[in-house]
Design a protein around this motif. Structure first.
Motif, PDB file in Angstrom:
ATOM      1  N   VAL A  55     -45.556  26.278 -16.651  1.00  0.00           N
ATOM      2  CA  VAL A  55     -45.954  25.273 -15.462  1.00  0.00           C
ATOM      3  C   VAL A  55     -47.422  25.611 -15.585  1.00  0.00           C
ATOM      4  O   VAL A  55     -47.995  25.184 -16.222  1.00  0.00           O
ATOM      5  CB  VAL A  55     -45.906  26.849 -14.587  1.00  0.00           C
ATOM      6  CG1 VAL A  55     -44.357  27.627 -14.787  1.00  0.00           C
ATOM      7  CG2 VAL A  55     -46.688  28.066 -14.833  1.00  0.00           C
ATOM      8  N   SER A  56     -47.716  25.001 -14.445  1.00  0.00           N
ATOM      9  CA  SER A  56     -49.527  23.884 -14.553  1.00  0.00           C
ATOM     10  C   SER A  56     -50.689  25.284 -14.862  1.00  0.00           C
ATOM     11  O   SER A  56     -49.626  26.128 -14.188  1.00  0.00           O
ATOM     12  CB  SER A  56     -49.271  23.176 -13.569  1.00  0.00           C
ATOM     13  OG  SER A  56     -49.028  23.895 -12.271  1.00  0.00           O
ATOM     14  N   ASP A  57     -51.720  25.168 -13.813  1.00  0.00           N
ATOM     15  CA  ASP A  57     -52.529  25.962 -13.613  1.00  0.00           C
ATOM     16  C   ASP A  57     -53.069  25.806 -12.273  1.00  0.00           C
ATOM     17  O   ASP A  57     -53.708  26.669 -12.156  1.00  0.00           O
ATOM     18  CB  ASP A  57     -53.722  25.286 -14.367  1.00  0.00           C
ATOM     19  CG  ASP A  57     -54.887  23.923 -13.935  1.00  0.00           C
ATOM     20  OD1 ASP A  57     -54.191  23.476 -13.127  1.00  0.00           O
ATOM     21  OD2 ASP A  57     -55.960  23.696 -14.280  1.00  0.00           O
ATOM     22  N   LEU A  58     -52.072  26.048 -11.477  1.00  0.00           N
ATOM     23  CA  LEU A  58     -51.906  25.587 -10.229  1.00  0.00           C
ATOM     24  C   LEU A  58     -51.575  27.578  -9.872  1.00  0.00           C
ATOM     25  O   LEU A  58     -52.398  28.138  -8.626  1.00  0.00           O
ATOM     26  CB  LEU A  58     -50.601  25.197  -9.029  1.00  0.00           C
ATOM     27  CG  LEU A  58     -51.179  23.119  -9.106  1.00  0.00           C
ATOM     28  CD1 LEU A  58     -50.184  23.149  -8.369  1.00  0.00           C
ATOM     29  CD2 LEU A  58     -51.814  22.869  -8.335  1.00  0.00           C
ATOM     30  N   PRO A 105     -43.754  27.331  -3.881  1.00  0.00           N
ATOM     31  CA  PRO A 105     -43.041  27.106  -5.103  1.00  0.00           C
ATOM     32  C   PRO A 105     -43.349  26.392  -5.792  1.00  0.00           C
ATOM     33  O   PRO A 105     -42.988  26.133  -6.913  1.00  0.00           O
ATOM     34  CB  PRO A 105     -41.512  27.105  -3.835  1.00  0.00           C
ATOM     35  CG  PRO A 105     -42.176  26.440  -3.256  1.00  0.00           C
ATOM     36  CD  PRO A 105     -43.066  26.558  -2.563  1.00  0.00           C
ATOM     37  N   GLU A 106     -44.058  25.531  -5.986  1.00  0.00           N
ATOM     38  CA  GLU A 106     -45.071  24.284  -7.170  1.00  0.00           C
ATOM     39  C   GLU A 106     -45.504  24.819  -8.225  1.00  0.00           C
ATOM     40  O   GLU A 106     -45.534  24.216  -9.195  1.00  0.00           O
ATOM     41  CB  GLU A 106     -45.968  23.500  -6.088  1.00  0.00           C
ATOM     42  CG  GLU A 106     -47.146  23.776  -4.995  1.00  0.00           C
ATOM     43  CD  GLU A 106     -47.292  24.564  -4.405  1.00  0.00           C
ATOM     44  OE1 GLU A 106     -48.099  24.913  -3.508  1.00  0.00           O
ATOM     45  OE2 GLU A 106     -45.798  24.777  -3.134  1.00  0.00           O
ATOM     46  N   ILE A 107     -45.682  26.234  -8.095  1.00  0.00           N
ATOM     47  CA  ILE A 107     -46.569  26.642  -9.183  1.00  0.00           C
ATOM     48  C   ILE A 107     -45.271  27.505  -9.996  1.00  0.00           C
ATOM     49  O   ILE A 107     -46.066  27.176 -10.604  1.00  0.00           O
ATOM     50  CB  ILE A 107     -47.357  28.451  -8.363  1.00  0.00           C
ATOM     51  CG1 ILE A 107     -46.284  29.312  -7.754  1.00  0.00           C
ATOM     52  CG2 ILE A 107     -48.378  27.374  -7.265  1.00  0.00           C
ATOM     53  CD1 ILE A 107     -47.214  30.281  -7.691  1.00  0.00           C
ATOM     54  N   GLN A 108     -44.368  27.293  -9.626  1.00  0.00           N
ATOM     55  CA  GLN A 108     -43.480  27.825 -10.366  1.00  0.00           C
ATOM     56  C   GLN A 108     -42.764  26.102 -10.956  1.00  0.00           C
ATOM     57  O   GLN A 108     -41.740  26.290 -11.393  1.00  0.00           O
ATOM     58  CB  GLN A 108     -42.321  28.720  -9.526  1.00  0.00           C
ATOM     59  CG  GLN A 108     -42.523  29.235  -9.362  1.00  0.00           C
ATOM     60  CD  GLN A 108     -41.706  31.013  -9.167  1.00  0.00           C
ATOM     61  OE1 GLN A 108     -40.701  30.226  -9.195  1.00  0.00           O
ATOM     62  NE2 GLN A 108     -42.088  31.651  -8.667  1.00  0.00           N
ATOM     63  N   GLY A 149     -56.206  28.750 -21.099  1.00  0.00           N
ATOM     64  CA  GLY A 149     -54.634  29.047 -21.153  1.00  0.00           C
ATOM     65  C   GLY A 149     -54.238  28.327 -21.336  1.00  0.00           C
ATOM     66  O   GLY A 149     -53.953  28.303 -19.284  1.00  0.00           O
ATOM     67  N   GLN A 150     -51.891  28.387 -21.101  1.00  0.00           N
ATOM     68  CA  GLN A 150     -51.408  27.786 -20.727  1.00  0.00           C
ATOM     69  C   GLN A 150     -50.391  29.012 -20.248  1.00  0.00           C
ATOM     70  O   GLN A 150     -49.839  29.756 -20.655  1.00  0.00           O
ATOM     71  CB  GLN A 150     -50.439  27.084 -22.228  1.00  0.00           C
ATOM     72  CG  GLN A 150     -49.276  26.737 -21.594  1.00  0.00           C
ATOM     73  CD  GLN A 150     -49.071  25.848 -20.792  1.00  0.00           C
ATOM     74  OE1 GLN A 150     -49.883  24.417 -21.146  1.00  0.00           O
ATOM     75  NE2 GLN A 150     -48.463  25.852 -19.446  1.00  0.00           N
ATOM     76  N   PHE A 162     -42.490  37.403 -13.176  1.00  0.00           N
ATOM     77  CA  PHE A 162     -43.370  37.474 -13.449  1.00  0.00           C
ATOM     78  C   PHE A 162     -44.679  36.713 -14.698  1.00  0.00           C
ATOM     79  O   PHE A 162     -43.824  35.038 -15.622  1.00  0.00           O
ATOM     80  CB  PHE A 162     -44.175  38.737 -14.246  1.00  0.00           C
ATOM     81  CG  PHE A 162     -44.283  38.897 -15.892  1.00  0.00           C
ATOM     82  CD1 PHE A 162     -44.762  38.733 -16.912  1.00  0.00           C
ATOM     83  CD2 PHE A 162     -42.377  39.246 -16.243  1.00  0.00           C
ATOM     84  CE1 PHE A 162     -44.133  38.519 -18.350  1.00  0.00           C
ATOM     85  CE2 PHE A 162     -41.819  39.146 -17.429  1.00  0.00           C
ATOM     86  CZ  PHE A 162     -42.757  38.909 -18.284  1.00  0.00           C
ATOM     87  N   TYR A 163     -46.199  36.230 -14.555  1.00  0.00           N
ATOM     88  CA  TYR A 163     -46.143  35.140 -14.980  1.00  0.00           C
ATOM     89  C   TYR A 163     -47.494  35.299 -16.504  1.00  0.00           C
ATOM     90  O   TYR A 163     -47.831  36.962 -16.100  1.00  0.00           O
ATOM     91  CB  TYR A 163     -47.550  33.605 -14.510  1.00  0.00           C
ATOM     92  CG  TYR A 163     -46.894  33.679 -13.530  1.00  0.00           C
ATOM     93  CD1 TYR A 163     -46.292  32.647 -13.046  1.00  0.00           C
ATOM     94  CD2 TYR A 163     -47.101  34.366 -11.726  1.00  0.00           C
ATOM     95  CE1 TYR A 163     -46.113  31.787 -11.899  1.00  0.00           C
ATOM     96  CE2 TYR A 163     -46.564  33.939 -10.606  1.00  0.00           C
ATOM     97  CZ  TYR A 163     -45.468  32.820 -10.434  1.00  0.00           C
ATOM     98  OH  TYR A 163     -44.893  32.089  -9.023  1.00  0.00           O
ATOM     99  N   GLU A 164     -47.448  34.571 -17.126  1.00  0.00           N
ATOM    100  CA  GLU A 164     -47.921  35.411 -18.542  1.00  0.00           C
ATOM    101  C   GLU A 164     -49.364  33.850 -19.007  1.00  0.00           C
ATOM    102  O   GLU A 164     -48.576  32.640 -18.793  1.00  0.00           O
ATOM    103  CB  GLU A 164     -47.827  35.497 -19.800  1.00  0.00           C
ATOM    104  CG  GLU A 164     -48.172  36.235 -20.901  1.00  0.00           C
ATOM    105  CD  GLU A 164     -48.980  37.296 -20.431  1.00  0.00           C
ATOM    106  OE1 GLU A 164     -50.601  37.109 -20.077  1.00  0.00           O
ATOM    107  OE2 GLU A 164     -48.746  38.197 -20.435  1.00  0.00           O
TER     108      GLU A 164
END
Length: 253
Positions: A211-214, A223-226, A120-121, A109-111
Motif C-alpha cells: 500500500v502507499s505511505d498514507l 479506507p484509501e490507506i488500504q 520502508g514499504q 495489520f500493517y507492516e
C-alpha cells in the motif's frame, strides 16, 4: 511487531465472532495506533447455575500496557507489544498473562518492509479468507496517583511465519476460534497451559498487499490507506528489522 492494525467488521459481526452478547455501535477503523482505545474481549464473571450472563465481556483499553508497579508513566516505555517468548518471566507481563488474557479483534495489520529507503514499504496484511481474526492480548488496570484507573493492553507477538518473514521478523499471535475459551480461561488454565497457543499462523493464512505511505500518518483513517500501491525497486533488498525498533518503543513496525 504489531504497531498498526485495522478493525473494519461491523459491531454485530465482531460480537458474534468473539462470543459477546452485543457491542455498542462503532465505526470502521482503518488505522489503529498505539495510545488509542482498542476493543478487547475477556472472560466474564463466573456464572452461577442458570445464570444468563454472557461468558465474555468487552472492554475498551488504551493500547500500551502499563504494569501496576509503575510509578512514573512518563518515564516508562510504551508497551504496545509483548514478546511471547518471555511473557511468563517478564515482570511487565506475567501478572496479566496469569489473570487478564484477552482477544483483540482485527481485520488485519500493517507492516513495513525496510528497503534502505526512507520509511520502508508498507503492507496491509489480512487473512486470505477475509473476515475477522483475534490477536492474543493482555490487559492491565493501572491505578494513577490521583486515584483514577485506566485499563491498558498489549498485543502478543511471535516470530513471523514463512509467508511474511520477508517483510518483518515478528507478527501478532493469532488465536484460533476453537481456542478462544481456553485462552481466556484464567481460572482453570495456568499460563503454562496455554503456551502452545502462542505460535505463528500458518504460512498461507495471511496475504500481504503493498500500500502507499498514507498509512504512515495517524491522521489518515479512511479506507484509501488500504488501496494497493506500487512496490519500490529496492523492496527486495530488505533488512528484516527496523533499525532501533524494539517492543518497548512506539514505531510503525
Amino acid at each position: 511487531m504489531c504497531g498498526r492494525f485495522a478493525l473494519t467488521a461491523t459491531p454485530d459481526r465482531t460480537a458474534a465472532f468473539l462470543g459477546l452478547a452485543e457491542l455498542e455501535a462503532f465505526p470502521a477503523r482503518y488505522n489503529i495506533a498505539p495510545t488509542q482505545p482498542v476493543l478487547m474481549a475477556l472472560a466474564g464473571p463466573q456464572r452461577s447455575p442458570g445464570s444468563n450472563l454472557p461468558d465474555r465481556q468487552a472492554m475498551l483499553v488504551r493500547w500500551g500496557l502499563i504494569p501496576t508497579w509503575v510509578e512514573d508513566t512518563k518515564a516508562f516505555p510504551l508497551l504496545f507489544n509483548a514478546r511471547s517468548e518471555g511473557v511468563l518471566e517478564k515482570a511487565s507481563f506475567k501478572t496479566a498473562m496469569r489473570h487478564r488474557r484477552a482477544l483483540v479483534p482485527a481485520s488485519g495489520f500493517y507492516e513495513w518492509q525496510q528497503s534502505g529507503g526512507k520509511g520502508g514499504q508498507p503492507y496491509w496484511i489480512r487473512p486470505k479468507q477475509g473476515g475477522v481474526v483475534a490477536f492474543a492480548g493482555l490487559i492491565e488496570t493501572y491505578a494513577e496517583p490521583g486515584g483514577s484507573e485506566m485499563d491498558t493492553g498489549a498485543i502478543l507477538t511471535i516470530e513471523a511465519n514463512a509467508g511474511i518473514a520477508h517483510i518483518h521478523n515478528r507478527m501478532p499471535v493469532v488465536i484460533d476460534e476453537r481456542d478462544f475459551a481456553r485462552w481466556l480461561d484464567c481460572r482453570t488454565q495456568e499460563p503454562r497451559d496455554v503456551l502452545d497457543l502462542l505460535k505463528p499462523a500458518e504460512p498461507d493464512f495471511f496475504e500481504a498487499i503493498p500500500v502507499s505511505d498514507l498509512v504512515n500518518k495517524v491522521a489518515k483513517t479512511g479506507p484509501e490507506i488500504q488501496e494497493r500501491g506500487v512496490v519500490g525497486p529496492q523492496a527486495e533488498k530488505v533488512s528484516r528489522r527496523k533499525p532501533g525498533a524494539d517492543e518497548n518503543q512506539m514505531s510503525l513496525f
